[in-house]
Design an enzyme around this catalytic site. Sequence first.
Site, PDB file in Angstrom:
ATOM      1  N   GLU A   1      -6.716   4.689   7.839  1.00 51.25           N
ATOM      2  CA  GLU A   1      -6.585   6.175   7.709  1.00 51.25           C
ATOM      3  C   GLU A   1      -7.696   6.839   6.914  1.00 51.25           C
ATOM      4  O   GLU A   1      -7.845   8.127   7.183  1.00 51.25           O
ATOM      5  CB  GLU A   1      -5.151   6.266   6.846  1.00 51.25           C
ATOM      6  CG  GLU A   1      -4.062   5.950   7.802  1.00 51.25           C
ATOM      7  CD  GLU A   1      -2.838   5.454   6.959  1.00 51.25           C
ATOM      8  OE1 GLU A   1      -2.749   5.690   5.690  1.00 51.25           O
ATOM      9  OE2 GLU A   1      -1.829   5.043   7.371  1.00 51.25           O
TER      10      GLU A   1
ATOM     11  N   HIS B   1      -9.351   1.278   4.678  1.00 47.95           N
ATOM     12  CA  HIS B   1      -8.138   1.518   5.456  1.00 47.95           C
ATOM     13  C   HIS B   1      -8.391   2.000   6.429  1.00 47.95           C
ATOM     14  O   HIS B   1      -9.336   3.143   6.306  1.00 47.95           O
ATOM     15  CB  HIS B   1      -7.054   1.988   4.624  1.00 47.95           C
ATOM     16  CG  HIS B   1      -5.641   2.041   4.992  1.00 47.95           C
ATOM     17  ND1 HIS B   1      -5.312   2.789   5.940  1.00 47.95           N
ATOM     18  CD2 HIS B   1      -4.529   1.200   4.964  1.00 47.95           C
ATOM     19  CE1 HIS B   1      -4.075   2.417   6.453  1.00 47.95           C
ATOM     20  NE2 HIS B   1      -3.702   1.475   5.749  1.00 47.95           N
TER      21      HIS B   1
ATOM     22  N   GLY C   1       2.808  -1.422   4.195  1.00 47.08           N
ATOM     23  CA  GLY C   1       2.756   0.143   3.734  1.00 47.08           C
ATOM     24  C   GLY C   1       4.075   0.243   3.800  1.00 47.08           C
ATOM     25  O   GLY C   1       5.010   0.262   2.538  1.00 47.08           O
ATOM     26  N   GLY C   2       4.952   1.086   4.605  1.00 40.72           N
ATOM     27  CA  GLY C   2       6.257   1.647   4.269  1.00 40.72           C
ATOM     28  C   GLY C   2       7.209   0.707   3.723  1.00 40.72           C
ATOM     29  O   GLY C   2       8.097   1.392   2.845  1.00 40.72           O
TER      30      GLY C   2
ATOM     31  N   GLY D   1       2.716   1.853  11.083  1.00 34.75           N
ATOM     32  CA  GLY D   1       3.825   2.678  10.767  1.00 34.75           C
ATOM     33  C   GLY D   1       4.746   3.180  12.240  1.00 34.75           C
ATOM     34  O   GLY D   1       5.332   4.059  11.983  1.00 34.75           O
TER      35      GLY D   1
ATOM     36  N   ASN E   1       0.839  -1.241  -0.031  1.00 28.32           N
ATOM     37  CA  ASN E   1      -0.139  -0.157  -0.003  1.00 28.32           C
ATOM     38  C   ASN E   1       0.911   1.037  -0.002  1.00 28.32           C
ATOM     39  O   ASN E   1       1.678   1.527   1.129  1.00 28.32           O
ATOM     40  CB  ASN E   1      -0.722  -0.073   1.367  1.00 28.32           C
ATOM     41  CG  ASN E   1      -1.575   1.315   1.297  1.00 28.32           C
ATOM     42  OD1 ASN E   1      -1.698   1.986   0.383  1.00 28.32           O
ATOM     43  ND2 ASN E   1      -2.429   1.412   2.647  1.00 28.32           N
ATOM     44  N   TRP E   2       0.933   1.596  -1.288  1.00 25.94           N
ATOM     45  CA  TRP E   2       1.993   2.983  -1.182  1.00 25.94           C
ATOM     46  C   TRP E   2       1.443   4.262  -0.553  1.00 25.94           C
ATOM     47  O   TRP E   2       2.006   5.132  -0.459  1.00 25.94           O
ATOM     48  CB  TRP E   2       2.246   3.279  -2.737  1.00 25.94           C
ATOM     49  CG  TRP E   2       3.475   2.383  -3.424  1.00 25.94           C
ATOM     50  CD1 TRP E   2       3.734   1.201  -2.734  1.00 25.94           C
ATOM     51  CD2 TRP E   2       4.255   2.513  -4.200  1.00 25.94           C
ATOM     52  NE1 TRP E   2       4.938   0.709  -3.449  1.00 25.94           N
ATOM     53  CE2 TRP E   2       5.509   1.578  -4.363  1.00 25.94           C
ATOM     54  CE3 TRP E   2       4.442   3.747  -5.181  1.00 25.94           C
ATOM     55  CZ2 TRP E   2       6.403   1.514  -5.300  1.00 25.94           C
ATOM     56  CZ3 TRP E   2       5.540   3.490  -6.135  1.00 25.94           C
ATOM     57  CH2 TRP E   2       6.421   2.436  -5.948  1.00 25.94           C
ATOM     58  N   LYS E   3       0.012   4.339  -0.379  1.00 25.03           N
ATOM     59  CA  LYS E   3      -0.600   5.361   0.263  1.00 25.03           C
ATOM     60  C   LYS E   3      -0.202   6.620  -0.558  1.00 25.03           C
ATOM     61  O   LYS E   3      -0.097   6.472  -1.910  1.00 25.03           O
ATOM     62  CB  LYS E   3      -0.104   5.651   1.691  1.00 25.03           C
ATOM     63  CG  LYS E   3      -0.284   4.443   2.580  1.00 25.03           C
ATOM     64  CD  LYS E   3       0.143   4.681   3.833  1.00 25.03           C
ATOM     65  CE  LYS E   3       0.232   3.406   4.764  1.00 25.03           C
ATOM     66  NZ  LYS E   3       0.303   3.363   6.104  1.00 25.03           N
TER      67      LYS E   3
ATOM     68  N   GLU F   1      -5.753  -5.092  10.511  1.00 25.48           N
ATOM     69  CA  GLU F   1      -4.583  -3.863  10.745  1.00 25.48           C
ATOM     70  C   GLU F   1      -4.822  -3.060  11.834  1.00 25.48           C
ATOM     71  O   GLU F   1      -5.557  -2.010  12.169  1.00 25.48           O
ATOM     72  CB  GLU F   1      -4.497  -2.908   9.589  1.00 25.48           C
ATOM     73  CG  GLU F   1      -4.034  -3.524   8.153  1.00 25.48           C
ATOM     74  CD  GLU F   1      -3.600  -2.559   7.191  1.00 25.48           C
ATOM     75  OE1 GLU F   1      -2.539  -2.916   6.707  1.00 25.48           O
ATOM     76  OE2 GLU F   1      -3.974  -1.658   7.127  1.00 25.48           O
TER      77      GLU F   1
ATOM     78  N   SER G   1       3.432  -2.585  10.161  1.00 21.34           N
ATOM     79  CA  SER G   1       4.713  -2.594  10.714  1.00 21.34           C
ATOM     80  C   SER G   1       5.285  -3.883  10.310  1.00 21.34           C
ATOM     81  O   SER G   1       6.296  -4.526  10.832  1.00 21.34           O
ATOM     82  CB  SER G   1       5.127  -2.304  12.182  1.00 21.34           C
ATOM     83  OG  SER G   1       4.772  -1.014  12.416  1.00 21.34           O
TER      84      SER G   1
HETATM   85  C1  PEP Z   1      -0.690   0.130   5.964  1.00 20.42           C
HETATM   86  O1  PEP Z   1      -0.810   1.325   6.155  1.00 20.42           O
HETATM   87  O2  PEP Z   1      -1.560  -0.643   5.388  1.00 20.42           O
HETATM   88  C2  PEP Z   1       0.439  -0.363   6.831  1.00 20.42           C
HETATM   89  C3  PEP Z   1       0.336  -1.757   7.058  1.00 20.42           C
HETATM   90  O3  PEP Z   1       1.628   0.310   7.048  1.00 20.42           O
HETATM   91  P1  PEP Z   1       2.950  -0.053   7.701  1.00 20.42           P
HETATM   92  O4  PEP Z   1       3.153  -1.273   7.109  1.00 20.42           O
HETATM   93  O5  PEP Z   1       3.852   1.197   7.086  1.00 20.42           O
HETATM   94  O6  PEP Z   1       2.672  -0.238   9.005  1.00 20.42           O
END
Ligand code: PEP
Length: 247
Positions: free
Chosen positions: A95, A93, A228-229, A168, A10-12, A162, A207
């Site tokens: 967010e 999501h 994500g990251g 993050g 997920n590149w956000k 999640e 994470s």
């Molecule tokens: C996400 O936002 O879906 C996510 C899992 O982010 P991260 O891996 O950076 O925690």
Amino acid sequence: MTLKKLVAGNWKMHGVSADLAEVSAIAEAAKERLSVDVALCLPAILIERAVRAVPGFTIGGQDVHFAPKGAHTGCVSAEMLVDAGATLTIVGHSERRDAQREADADVKAKAEAALASGLSVILCVGESLHVRDSGSAVPTVDTQLAASLPADPHGALAVAYEPIWAIGTGKIPSVDDIAEMHAALRQRLISTYGEAGAQVRILYGGSVKASNAAEIFAIRDVDGALVGGASLKADDFLPIVDAAARI
Ligand code: PEP
């Protein structure tokens, strides 16, 4: 039952033309890792260029509107995602649930609109730190999932657990807590869809990194990851895909 693992990035709100090189590197490597499904959910504006760059690789959106068209400034419909070449979308999501005040009913409607358009869906659920600390994470997330599930999974639904406090932050739940949550979500999927509920992949997200992926993928009912990251660079993402391939 063991399901083929899905590792989705997920590149956000990250990614411009220059980053298509990372998409290409990930897509090339994915061709050699056929035991794992790999996907990237990109900013909507980058999807069409990515699809042209890596035909055949799964490119998804990060959200979709539930309406087919209309006066919804800044929003993207399922038909638009399909038209751009996407075959997948994230819905719900945290967010978006938080910042855009999306309710479970909205998430359900988005999932149904996406599935009806032929998109696969990753539907996210997860608890806040307050809920986790209060000891009610499992019933809270189970209730959230029950209210967010589309009427028919169309054989194309995945769920992502999640925990909001893990996204993050570098923190992840214990192995036992992930196992307990995924078992509860599996029960919910089976009680909702019957046999088809056993085929819905349940991803863990929050994470996930190369250093913890193997331990997470070894947990029962963890059928992949939403990342994500660590999905922004092939060098960070591919070791996670490899960990899924080794299970
Ligand atoms: C996400 O936002 O879906 C996510 C899992 O982010 P991260 O891996 O950076 O925690």
